[in-house]
Design an enzyme around this catalytic site. Structure first.
Site, PDB file in Angstrom:
ATOM      1  N   TYR A   1      26.314   7.469  -9.814  1.00 36.36           N
ATOM      2  CA  TYR A   1      25.803   8.152 -11.363  1.00 36.36           C
ATOM      3  C   TYR A   1      26.582   6.947 -12.498  1.00 36.36           C
ATOM      4  O   TYR A   1      25.753   6.997 -13.625  1.00 36.36           O
ATOM      5  CB  TYR A   1      25.998   8.887 -11.728  1.00 36.36           C
ATOM      6  CG  TYR A   1      24.814  10.018 -10.216  1.00 36.36           C
ATOM      7  CD1 TYR A   1      24.227  10.797 -11.109  1.00 36.36           C
ATOM      8  CD2 TYR A   1      25.519  10.751  -9.349  1.00 36.36           C
ATOM      9  CE1 TYR A   1      23.301  11.708 -10.317  1.00 36.36           C
ATOM     10  CE2 TYR A   1      24.028  11.449  -8.746  1.00 36.36           C
ATOM     11  CZ  TYR A   1      23.339  11.956  -9.456  1.00 36.36           C
ATOM     12  OH  TYR A   1      21.824  12.348  -8.450  1.00 36.36           O
TER      13      TYR A   1
ATOM     14  N   ARG B   1      12.714  13.097  -0.899  1.00 27.85           N
ATOM     15  CA  ARG B   1      14.158  13.590   0.281  1.00 27.85           C
ATOM     16  C   ARG B   1      14.405  15.024  -0.339  1.00 27.85           C
ATOM     17  O   ARG B   1      14.624  15.750  -1.175  1.00 27.85           O
ATOM     18  CB  ARG B   1      15.093  12.532  -0.189  1.00 27.85           C
ATOM     19  CG  ARG B   1      16.421  12.229   0.432  1.00 27.85           C
ATOM     20  CD  ARG B   1      17.855  11.425  -0.488  1.00 27.85           C
ATOM     21  NE  ARG B   1      18.199  13.018  -0.410  1.00 27.85           N
ATOM     22  CZ  ARG B   1      19.217  13.291  -1.085  1.00 27.85           C
ATOM     23  NH1 ARG B   1      19.461  12.047  -2.097  1.00 27.85           N
ATOM     24  NH2 ARG B   1      20.271  14.000  -0.873  1.00 27.85           N
TER      25      ARG B   1
ATOM     26  N   ASP C   1      21.014  31.801  -5.644  1.00 31.48           N
ATOM     27  CA  ASP C   1      20.367  32.743  -5.081  1.00 31.48           C
ATOM     28  C   ASP C   1      18.808  32.744  -5.081  1.00 31.48           C
ATOM     29  O   ASP C   1      18.396  33.569  -4.139  1.00 31.48           O
ATOM     30  CB  ASP C   1      20.633  34.418  -5.407  1.00 31.48           C
ATOM     31  CG  ASP C   1      22.221  34.653  -4.635  1.00 31.48           C
ATOM     32  OD1 ASP C   1      22.930  33.804  -4.321  1.00 31.48           O
ATOM     33  OD2 ASP C   1      22.554  35.887  -5.020  1.00 31.48           O
TER      34      ASP C   1
ATOM     35  N   GLU D   1      26.619  12.884   1.074  1.00 29.27           N
ATOM     36  CA  GLU D   1      27.873  12.491   0.203  1.00 29.27           C
ATOM     37  C   GLU D   1      28.977  13.175   1.072  1.00 29.27           C
ATOM     38  O   GLU D   1      29.836  13.890   0.436  1.00 29.27           O
ATOM     39  CB  GLU D   1      27.396  13.110  -1.249  1.00 29.27           C
ATOM     40  CG  GLU D   1      26.589  12.408  -2.200  1.00 29.27           C
ATOM     41  CD  GLU D   1      26.679  12.622  -3.651  1.00 29.27           C
ATOM     42  OE1 GLU D   1      25.679  12.424  -4.048  1.00 29.27           O
ATOM     43  OE2 GLU D   1      27.622  13.696  -3.677  1.00 29.27           O
TER      44      GLU D   1
ATOM     45  N   ASN E   1      23.947   7.047  -3.073  1.00 26.68           N
ATOM     46  CA  ASN E   1      23.446   7.767  -4.356  1.00 26.68           C
ATOM     47  C   ASN E   1      24.650   7.165  -5.546  1.00 26.68           C
ATOM     48  O   ASN E   1      25.616   6.605  -4.966  1.00 26.68           O
ATOM     49  CB  ASN E   1      24.209   9.216  -4.348  1.00 26.68           C
ATOM     50  CG  ASN E   1      23.418   9.695  -3.363  1.00 26.68           C
ATOM     51  OD1 ASN E   1      21.954   9.611  -2.830  1.00 26.68           O
ATOM     52  ND2 ASN E   1      24.010  11.580  -3.493  1.00 26.68           N
TER      53      ASN E   1
ATOM     54  N   GLU F   1      20.023   8.126  -5.087  1.00 30.88           N
ATOM     55  CA  GLU F   1      19.701   9.698  -5.690  1.00 30.88           C
ATOM     56  C   GLU F   1      20.647   8.262  -6.873  1.00 30.88           C
ATOM     57  O   GLU F   1      21.392   7.477  -6.415  1.00 30.88           O
ATOM     58  CB  GLU F   1      21.025  10.707  -5.041  1.00 30.88           C
ATOM     59  CG  GLU F   1      21.001  11.717  -5.915  1.00 30.88           C
ATOM     60  CD  GLU F   1      22.134  12.770  -5.743  1.00 30.88           C
ATOM     61  OE1 GLU F   1      21.918  13.086  -4.417  1.00 30.88           O
ATOM     62  OE2 GLU F   1      22.416  13.237  -5.863  1.00 30.88           O
TER      63      GLU F   1
ATOM     64  N   HIS G   1      23.130  18.982   3.275  1.00 30.80           N
ATOM     65  CA  HIS G   1      23.727  18.947   1.989  1.00 30.80           C
ATOM     66  C   HIS G   1      24.514  19.413   1.967  1.00 30.80           C
ATOM     67  O   HIS G   1      23.879  20.547   0.739  1.00 30.80           O
ATOM     68  CB  HIS G   1      22.385  18.404   1.295  1.00 30.80           C
ATOM     69  CG  HIS G   1      22.780  17.772  -0.266  1.00 30.80           C
ATOM     70  ND1 HIS G   1      22.073  17.084  -0.768  1.00 30.80           N
ATOM     71  CD2 HIS G   1      23.619  18.276  -1.170  1.00 30.80           C
ATOM     72  CE1 HIS G   1      22.502  16.951  -1.491  1.00 30.80           C
ATOM     73  NE2 HIS G   1      23.222  17.531  -1.695  1.00 30.80           N
TER      74      HIS G   1
END
Length: 492
Positions: free
Chosen positions: A329, A97, A72, A187, A327, A396, A142
């Site tokens: 990780y 980005r 919020d 994604e 992306n 990413e 996104h």
């Protein structure tokens, strides 16, 4: 299935992980940071913004989020965007980005109801970036679908294709003269697998073995239509380029056996190729088609659970990416399963049918799934380049932790080892990697992790009404990287 694994010794790559590269980034290599609207903007119901699926998801059941928080307010970047741009400039980054909140400019989701205050926010953000020498790289989507569109089925309703295309066209009209790189969707795996298979992400739909594929089918067609609109109506004047971001884990075979190599590649193809193959090659990967057809038949279905692209759709979708946006990780090990799962209720996991695991000596960062394996990054880049034969732009990559320490030497080490792997892929393996994006410039609201996960160069005090930003040690380190274009003190 043709195996295209590059059999580089993992032991060799592990030994090189401690040798930080002294090669400079290529002169035209771009380096930036990324964020997303729901994760940083806040102002969830201000200035005419409509409700999106993450607003509804977090408000309906706060227990879905680790700390029962919401986006919020988040970082309050809706009001503090100039401060964020100043931080990006201070580090010396080339681009930013970010994502456009569909609900902020189109509260109902439809292009016939434009919220001017939302439009002005993004125009002001883009101007602030350009005025400070930072290239804006917006993503149209996104994960924060307008809630009114979810109420008609969201990504499971084929009408979303045209609705998304109308939204994309409006954004090109409003902002495109200042944009050189567009992202359509970020994604899709998370949108479809997390949102419509297991329901762990908004909108929380549980539809195993069905929802994920129907979502992917409509999402890919929506991307393709947005691409063609840009290509035909806007590219001649605006001269930009466009792609869809797909996230990938590297899956390393658990042994040298052909079965394990095939299983590991099947994992990559189901989780990355499901989305990349249509836009680069024109259709679902063959192993995906074959396995879902086989499983569907065994489940007593008359046709495959995987929607079929018509020949006309295949032609329309093929080639709808100017580069591969990646992306990444982490890495996992994979072994082949020795048995086929019993036929019964379908699921995405049964369709893949592999065994994933991790080595005990891999370091864990933040959430348990996040293993630090830099050599996996290199292997992934090499595999993708050999398989798709196209430019790769890393959109990413980053490190999560739960302590938020300001002296984040572990993040510096992560950057050095992962970017060493990237430079090795460029200089030693000949992979055409043209950019790197760190997530993120500031701590943010990390989806179901809420505020527990810290990933920023700058810490954000979420207990302060001012949402104070404070630089970590990694911010100073990366500022020097941008000045020297080098990971160590002296480069060749």
């Amino acid at each position: 299935m043709k195996l295209v694994f590059v059999l580089v010794s993992s032991l060799c790559l592990l030994s090189k992980a401690d040798e930080i590269s002294n090669r400079r980034f290529p002169d035209d290599f771009l380096i930036g940071v990324a964020s997303a609207s729901y994760q940083i903007e806040g102002a969830w119901n201000e200035d005419g913004k409509g409700e999106n699926i993450w607003d509804r998801f977090t408000h309906d059941d706060p227990s879905r989020i680790a700390d029962k928080s919401t986006g919020d307010i988040a970082c309050d970047s809706y009001h503090l965007y100039k401060e964020d741009v100043a931080l990006i400039k201070a580090v010396g980054l080339d681009f930013y980005r970010f994502s456009i909140s569909w609900s902020r400019i189109l509260p109902t989701g439809y292009a016939d109801s434009v919220n001017i205050a939302g439009v002005n926010y993004y125009k002001n953000l883009i101007k602030e970036l350009k005025d400070n020498g930072i290239e804006p790289m917006p993503a149209l989507y996104h994960w924060d679908l307008p809630q009114p569109l979810q109420e008609i089925g969201g990504w499971l309703n084929e009408t979303i294709v045209d609705i998304f295309a109308d939204y994309a066209k409006l954004c090109y009209q409003l902002f495109g003269d200042d944009i050189k790189t567009w992202i359509t969707i970020n994604e899709p795996k998370q949108v479809c697998l997390a949102g419509y298979e297991g329901g762990g992400f908004a909108p929380g739909i549980v539809s195993p073995g069905v929802g994920v594929y129907n979502c992917a089918y409509n999402l890919i067609k929506a991307h393709a239509k947005a691409f063609h609109i840009y290509d035909e109506e806007f590219r001649p004047k605006q001269n930009g380029r466009i792609s869809m971001i797909i996230d990938a884990v590297w899956y390393e075979p658990g042994s040298d056996s052909d079965a394990d190599k095939e299983a590991a590649e099947r994992d990559v193809i189901f989780l990355f190729g499901l989305y990349a193959d249509p836009i680069f090659k024109g259709n679902w990967p063959q192993v995906v088609i074959d396995r879902i057809a086989m499983r569907s038949k065994g489940e007593g279905l008359e046709k495959s659970r995987l929607p079929e692209f018509t020949p006309e759709e295949q032609t329309y979708i093929a080639g709808t990416a100017d580069f591969l946006a990646l992306n990444h990780y982490t890495t996992h090990m994979v072994n082949a399963s020795t048995v086929e799962p019993e036929f019964g209720g379908p699921s995405f996991g049964k369709d893949i049918n592999v065994i994933e695991w991790d080595l005990d000596n891999w370091e864990t960062a933040g959430a348990g799934w996040f293993k630090i394996v830099p050599w996996g990054f290199r292997k992934l880049l090499v595999w993708l380049y050999n398989y798709y034969q196209t430019e790769i732009f890393v959109t990413e990559n980053g490190l999560s932790d739960f302590n938020g320490t300001m002296t984040d030497d572990h993040r510096i080490t992560f950057l050095q080892t992962y970017l060493t792997a990237l430079l090795q892929a460029i200089y030693e393996d000949g992979v055409n990697v043209t950019g790197y994006t760190y997530w993120s410039i500031i701590d943010d609201w990390e989806w179901t992790g809420g505020f527990t996960s810290k990933m920023g160069f700058y810490a954000v005090d979420f207990n302060s009404t001012e949402r104070t930003r404070t630089p970590r040690k990694s911010a100073d380190y990366f500022t020097n990287v941008m000045k020297t274009r080098c990971l160590v003190d002296s480069c060749v």
